[in-house]
Scaffold this motif. Sequence first.
Motif, PDB file in Angstrom:
ATOM      1  N   LEU A  11      40.801  35.629  42.376  1.00 41.30           N
ATOM      2  CA  LEU A  11      42.221  35.567  42.705  1.00 41.30           C
ATOM      3  C   LEU A  11      42.409  35.797  44.197  1.00 41.30           C
ATOM      4  N   SER A  12      43.472  35.215  44.710  1.00 35.93           N
ATOM      5  CA  SER A  12      43.782  35.431  46.120  1.00 35.93           C
ATOM      6  C   SER A  12      44.353  36.831  46.310  1.00 35.93           C
ATOM      7  N   PHE A  13      44.296  37.303  47.552  1.00 31.20           N
ATOM      8  CA  PHE A  13      44.839  38.626  47.833  1.00 31.20           C
ATOM      9  C   PHE A  13      46.345  38.665  47.568  1.00 31.20           C
ATOM     10  N   GLU A  14      47.033  37.555  47.815  1.00 31.65           N
ATOM     11  CA  GLU A  14      48.459  37.523  47.541  1.00 31.65           C
ATOM     12  C   GLU A  14      48.736  37.714  46.045  1.00 31.65           C
ATOM     13  N   ASN A  17      47.997  41.348  45.120  1.00 31.07           N
ATOM     14  CA  ASN A  17      49.103  42.207  45.552  1.00 31.07           C
ATOM     15  C   ASN A  17      50.335  42.025  44.666  1.00 31.07           C
ATOM     16  N   GLU A  18      50.552  40.793  44.257  1.00 26.45           N
ATOM     17  CA  GLU A  18      51.690  40.527  43.374  1.00 26.45           C
ATOM     18  C   GLU A  18      51.519  41.236  42.032  1.00 26.45           C
ATOM     19  N   LEU A  19      50.302  41.203  41.471  1.00 22.69           N
ATOM     20  CA  LEU A  19      50.041  41.891  40.212  1.00 22.69           C
ATOM     21  C   LEU A  19      50.178  43.403  40.359  1.00 22.69           C
ATOM     22  N   GLU A  20      49.702  43.930  41.477  1.00 25.47           N
ATOM     23  CA  GLU A  20      49.819  45.363  41.707  1.00 25.47           C
ATOM     24  C   GLU A  20      51.288  45.773  41.840  1.00 25.47           C
ATOM     25  N   GLU A  21      52.071  44.981  42.555  1.00 21.16           N
ATOM     26  CA  GLU A  21      53.503  45.285  42.667  1.00 21.16           C
ATOM     27  C   GLU A  21      54.197  45.191  41.310  1.00 21.16           C
ATOM     28  N   TYR A 218      40.897  43.417  34.955  1.00 20.23           N
ATOM     29  CA  TYR A 218      41.971  44.041  35.742  1.00 20.23           C
ATOM     30  C   TYR A 218      41.722  43.774  37.234  1.00 20.23           C
ATOM     31  N   PRO A 219      41.961  42.561  37.688  1.00 15.28           N
ATOM     32  CA  PRO A 219      41.652  42.239  39.092  1.00 15.28           C
ATOM     33  C   PRO A 219      42.568  42.931  40.088  1.00 15.28           C
ATOM     34  N   TYR A 220      43.714  43.427  39.637  1.00 12.99           N
ATOM     35  CA  TYR A 220      44.666  44.052  40.559  1.00 12.99           C
ATOM     36  C   TYR A 220      44.345  45.527  40.805  1.00 12.99           C
ATOM     37  N   ILE A 221      43.352  46.094  40.099  1.00 14.17           N
ATOM     38  CA  ILE A 221      42.925  47.476  40.346  1.00 14.17           C
ATOM     39  C   ILE A 221      41.794  47.413  41.366  1.00 14.17           C
ATOM     40  N   THR A 222      42.112  47.731  42.596  1.00 14.58           N
ATOM     41  CA  THR A 222      41.167  47.509  43.698  1.00 14.58           C
ATOM     42  C   THR A 222      40.276  48.706  43.986  1.00 14.58           C
TER      43      THR A 222
END
Length: 742
Positions: A11-14, A17-21, A218-222
């Motif tokens: 996934l792109s960083f954008e 970030n969208e998933l995390e938000e 869970y790609p949004y958990i960095t």
Amino acid sequence: MEREKDIESSLSFEKVNELEEKRIQSLNDAHIDEEEVLNRANQHLNTWNSYFQENITRGKDDLNFCLRDQWTAVERSEFTRLFKPCMTFNKMYDSTKKIVGEQRKNKPDLLVRSLTGKATQEQINLRADLVRTISYQSQNDLVYQTAFRSSLMMGHGAFQIGLDYESPKSFNRIVTYQAIPDPTVCSWDPTAIKPHKGDGNYCARRYVFTRDEFFATYPYITNPVSYVDPYMLLDFQWTTRDTIIVADYFVKEWFPVIIYKLSNGEVIYDWEWPDYQKIYKEMQSVTEGSEVRRIIDKEIPKIVHERQTQDYEIMHYRMTQNQIIDFSVWPSKQLPIPFVDGDSYWIEGRQYTKSFIHEARDAQKLLNYSRSETAAELKNRRREQWLATPDNILGQEQQWRNPELQQGALIARVDPKTGQLPQKMPAWDISQGLFATSQAATQDMREIMGFSENEEMQGRDISGKARRERKMEGSMSAYVFFDNLNQAIEQGGRVVNDLLDYIIGDEERQMVVAKKNGQTETIIINQRGKNPEEGIVANKLEAGDYDVEIDTGPAFAVQKEIALEFFQQTIANNPQVFNLIADLWAAQLDIQNMEQVKDRLKSLVPPEIIAKEEGKPPPPPQPNPQQQMMQAEMQFKQAEIQEKQAALKIKQEELELKKMQHQLDEAELMVKGEKIKMDAQLNVYDHQLNLEKTKLTHNHGHKKSDEDFAHKIAGILADLHKQEKQHSHERELSMKERKSDN
């Protein structure tokens, strides 16, 4: 850098970030304080570890003793120093395997019952079939076996009920049973009292993800931090390398509520009361001015009692040590991780669990010690022992130090004082006390674990009764473990029953359900009728209060032997009974094709007995051959009588027809005679008329003669008409008399 490459490839960083938000926004919308939830979860898990750590340590020791090594490092070092072997004669594991195998033979069935008595039997059977289907599809027998083995060897076990999708490309939810091989990764509320701990306020379980699997899910958990047990930080944990530990945390969120008791007996929450009133107001507006309106006005419920109480909903959090990955409201009132108790007791408010083998450990150690000492004596007994003086081996001391290792002859000299050569000593006997100690240790183990107390009967108790009594003792010694497992299975069934409404929903769904008799049937859940406007829905789950209870299924192995022996004695005394109990007798056989044998022998059982057991109407009785022959003969005679009666009836009808024809002929002759008479009479009248006309012709000139002539003509015609009418009336009377005679 590796983490950045993984993100770029997926996934792109954008997007990340969208998933995390989105995750943070969902927490804010639900008014969830992430830090507060993480702290509370850590506190709960630490509380359980502190409360239950002694049981976990003792359970691990029992498990290691039964499966891995029965010698401590100190004991092994001491025996090694004395050149003695450290031998293990593990008799505990065989006993636990037999009990686990006995549990595996028992196939419990979960039954659904209505708590209020308002549910139909069809609705109860549908729920029971769905619960049974979910259990079979999840291979719950293996799940139960894993939990039961842990409770036997460690003192406690566990399993979990979870939600999943039918496939990665499906939106249909399913309920699954999940085995937990290591129950130490689970936590429960220490204040829970029930054996399955479903009355507690929380439970948790830790999962192990590989890093690749975790970041794919869970790609949004960095920056995840593994959920590691703080009491295990001193030990090397393989799970800390290339893995991430995630915790599933289920907690009851309590809140106060007000409930109303209505005049119709229903109990509702205060927020449900406005909807109740709205429904009745709509019904009143629809039926305004009708008789139904007056009936509705009388049936409108009113609040009879009111009180404040409490309720809860279970929140499910999936989290790492530093983040909440996901959360949802658990769609059940039951915690999804039942605790499988072994044999517990309570001291000063603290629970202490005990495995099945714990008390037999010392007897097992004594057996290992005595057998190892016996083996050491056997080993040393092979050495040659000599009695000699120093003068006998003078100059040959090294050769005589280990005479059993010497090849060839041993060199010795005669003792100048005694005149004797070295004398070989006979081998000593092995201590009988070691054998007695071994036998006593074996007997102690059997008695501690609840098996036969008379070891002398071993090998001689060939009768079925003696073997059955010994097995019964072993089964009863583990009865507490079986009962605690059954209570956990019941609790799991309650969880599944609660989840049915959530996974089924309102849409049509085709499912293959398992019936109690072992057969499967394809049904359509929420099946609409041909006319959707009618609102008829088949196989729909109705709301209600239900509970689940367990049917332990087939009896224990000992009880099956008792049943088999009873059936065999009954059949031997009365062979005619075999056809009545053929299928029951086959069900007690422990053979590979037992089900096929049972189905085939079931065909010998009278159909009316099978129908009664299955709740079906009895089939019509089948007559015996003699009755069939008698019925056939009676049917033949009845047919013959019917043929004769038909022939007689035909003859009677023919006679009636001939009689009617004869009567018609007579009537025709009478009509002809009457016609002849009327013709003759008419001829006379014609002759008279002609005479009168002749006379009138002679008196043609006179008017009076003409009038008289006309008057006479009128009289004659009147007489003719009267006579004709009288003849017609006489003919009608004659016809009526003939018909009445017929």
